[in-house]
Design a protein around this motif. Structure first.
Motif, PDB file in Angstrom:
ATOM      1  N   TRP A 120       0.919  -1.254  -0.069  1.00  0.00           N
ATOM      2  CA  TRP A 120       0.044  -0.233  -0.002  1.00  0.00           C
ATOM      3  C   TRP A 120       0.835   1.205  -0.010  1.00  0.00           C
ATOM      4  CZ3 TRP A 120      -5.399   0.640   2.397  1.00  0.00           C
ATOM      5  CH2 TRP A 120      -6.217  -0.438   1.813  1.00  0.00           C
ATOM      6  N   ALA A 121       1.951   1.218   0.689  1.00  0.00           N
ATOM      7  CA  ALA A 121       2.940   2.321   0.733  1.00  0.00           C
ATOM      8  C   ALA A 121       3.514   2.617  -0.577  1.00  0.00           C
ATOM      9  CB  ALA A 121       3.875   2.311   1.815  1.00  0.00           C
ATOM     10  N   HIS A 122       3.711   1.578  -1.317  1.00  0.00           N
ATOM     11  CA  HIS A 122       4.210   1.604  -2.535  1.00  0.00           C
ATOM     12  C   HIS A 122       3.345   2.368  -3.396  1.00  0.00           C
ATOM     13  CE1 HIS A 122       6.716   0.941  -6.254  1.00  0.00           C
ATOM     14  NE2 HIS A 122       5.588   0.172  -6.872  1.00  0.00           N
ATOM     15  N   ALA A 123       2.013   1.827  -3.447  1.00  0.00           N
ATOM     16  CA  ALA A 123       0.976   2.169  -4.340  1.00  0.00           C
ATOM     17  C   ALA A 123       0.509   3.655  -4.000  1.00  0.00           C
ATOM     18  CB  ALA A 123      -0.365   1.304  -4.157  1.00  0.00           C
ATOM     19  N   LEU A 124       0.599   3.929  -2.961  1.00  0.00           N
ATOM     20  CA  LEU A 124       0.062   5.460  -2.506  1.00  0.00           C
ATOM     21  C   LEU A 124       1.018   6.615  -2.527  1.00  0.00           C
ATOM     22  CD1 LEU A 124      -2.663   4.185   0.378  1.00  0.00           C
ATOM     23  CD2 LEU A 124      -3.091   5.083  -2.253  1.00  0.00           C
ATOM     24  N   GLY A 125       2.191   5.780  -1.712  1.00  0.00           N
ATOM     25  CA  GLY A 125       3.216   6.848  -1.184  1.00  0.00           C
ATOM     26  C   GLY A 125       3.354   6.449   0.357  1.00  0.00           C
ATOM     27  N   GLU A 126       4.617   6.240   0.889  1.00  0.00           N
ATOM     28  CA  GLU A 126       4.734   6.368   2.360  1.00  0.00           C
ATOM     29  C   GLU A 126       4.316   7.390   3.209  1.00  0.00           C
ATOM     30  OE1 GLU A 126       5.277   4.404   5.810  1.00  0.00           O
ATOM     31  OE2 GLU A 126       5.894   3.774   3.879  1.00  0.00           O
ATOM     32  N   ASP A 127       4.421   8.604   2.699  1.00  0.00           N
ATOM     33  CA  ASP A 127       3.949   9.849   3.214  1.00  0.00           C
ATOM     34  C   ASP A 127       2.216   9.862   3.395  1.00  0.00           C
ATOM     35  OD1 ASP A 127       6.458  10.820   3.657  1.00  0.00           O
ATOM     36  OD2 ASP A 127       6.511  12.205   2.037  1.00  0.00           O
ATOM     37  N   ARG A 128       1.692   9.280   2.320  1.00  0.00           N
ATOM     38  CA  ARG A 128       0.359   9.342   2.275  1.00  0.00           C
ATOM     39  C   ARG A 128      -0.265   8.429   2.880  1.00  0.00           C
ATOM     40  NH1 ARG A 128      -2.369   9.692  -3.311  1.00  0.00           N
ATOM     41  NH2 ARG A 128      -4.101  10.136  -2.200  1.00  0.00           N
ATOM     42  N   LEU A 129       0.464   7.144   3.007  1.00  0.00           N
ATOM     43  CA  LEU A 129      -0.146   6.195   3.872  1.00  0.00           C
ATOM     44  C   LEU A 129      -0.027   6.485   5.243  1.00  0.00           C
ATOM     45  CD1 LEU A 129      -1.597   3.290   4.266  1.00  0.00           C
ATOM     46  CD2 LEU A 129       0.910   2.541   3.900  1.00  0.00           C
ATOM     47  N   ARG A 130       1.032   7.082   5.768  1.00  0.00           N
ATOM     48  CA  ARG A 130       1.360   7.439   7.035  1.00  0.00           C
ATOM     49  C   ARG A 130       0.405   8.263   7.384  1.00  0.00           C
ATOM     50  NH1 ARG A 130       7.454   7.763   7.806  1.00  0.00           N
ATOM     51  NH2 ARG A 130       6.805   5.366   8.021  1.00  0.00           N
ATOM     52  N   ALA A 131      -0.032   9.511   6.597  1.00  0.00           N
ATOM     53  CA  ALA A 131      -1.017  10.478   7.000  1.00  0.00           C
ATOM     54  C   ALA A 131      -2.151   9.808   6.933  1.00  0.00           C
ATOM     55  CB  ALA A 131      -1.150  11.332   5.900  1.00  0.00           C
ATOM     56  N   LEU A 132      -2.649   8.852   6.297  1.00  0.00           N
ATOM     57  CA  LEU A 132      -3.805   8.014   6.330  1.00  0.00           C
ATOM     58  C   LEU A 132      -3.910   7.403   7.521  1.00  0.00           C
ATOM     59  CD1 LEU A 132      -6.634   7.031   5.623  1.00  0.00           C
ATOM     60  CD2 LEU A 132      -5.231   5.238   4.324  1.00  0.00           C
ATOM     61  N   GLU A 133      -2.865   6.611   8.138  1.00  0.00           N
ATOM     62  CA  GLU A 133      -2.759   6.089   9.706  1.00  0.00           C
ATOM     63  C   GLU A 133      -2.995   7.188  10.529  1.00  0.00           C
ATOM     64  OE1 GLU A 133      -0.236   2.321   7.953  1.00  0.00           O
ATOM     65  OE2 GLU A 133       1.002   4.096   8.776  1.00  0.00           O
TER      66      GLU A 133
END
Length: 157
Positions: A120-133
């Motif tokens: 998911w981090a690869h698909a969305l970008g680590e920053d975006r996934l971390r922000a979502l979390e």
């Protein structure tokens, strides 16, 4: 006219994201030797924990009846993930414990979840996934995750 999605879409998208992760988890668990595990079994084994529990305590933790918990224990015992035994402190009390296979399956699931998160981090970008979390933590209660999903959804099996 609003360009915002309708409010009902948010819970369905969150549930769909959960479903995608759980379906991928179980497909990989099956490929790695655990084809008998079902999504609710993870909640059950987490609730049993390393120390074990009784069917009545398990039912309370999961939000289901002792009988529903017992039926799921029977299933997990039949396929080798849990075992029943006497409580060393009270021989009248039966305790359900994870077997080595049960413990191994939870460790494997944790590794698979790490791999899924990385995808998911690869698909969305680590920053975006971390922000979502971070955002999900901001709008959900703090503390331990609840294991009563089986009861909340209407039971087991």
């Amino acid at each position: 006219m609003s360009t915002d999605p309708p409010g009902w879409e948010l819970p369905l998208r969150l549930l769909l994201g959960f479903r995608v992760l759980i379906d991928e988890l179980h497909a990989e668990l099956a490929r790695q030797g655990h084809p008998d595990l079902r999504p609710m079994h993870g909640f059950v084994m987490q609730a049993i924990g390393r120390g074990g529990t009784t069917a009545a305590e398990l039912g309370r933790l999961l939000g289901v009846s002792k009988q529903a918990a017992g039926k799921t224990i029977d299933t997990l015992e039949r396929v080798g993930y849990v075992e029943r035994g006497a409580d060393p402190a009270d021989a009248r009390r039966k305790v359900v414990r994870l077997t080595e296979r049960g413990i191994e399956s939870l460790a494997l699931a944790a590794r698979i979840f790490d791999d899924l998160r990385a995808r998911w981090a690869h698909a969305l970008g680590e920053d975006r996934l971390r922000a979502l979390e971070t955002d999900l933590r901001a709008v959900t209660p703090p503390g331990a995750l609840r294991l009563d999903i089986p009861g909340w959804f209407g039971g087991l099996d």
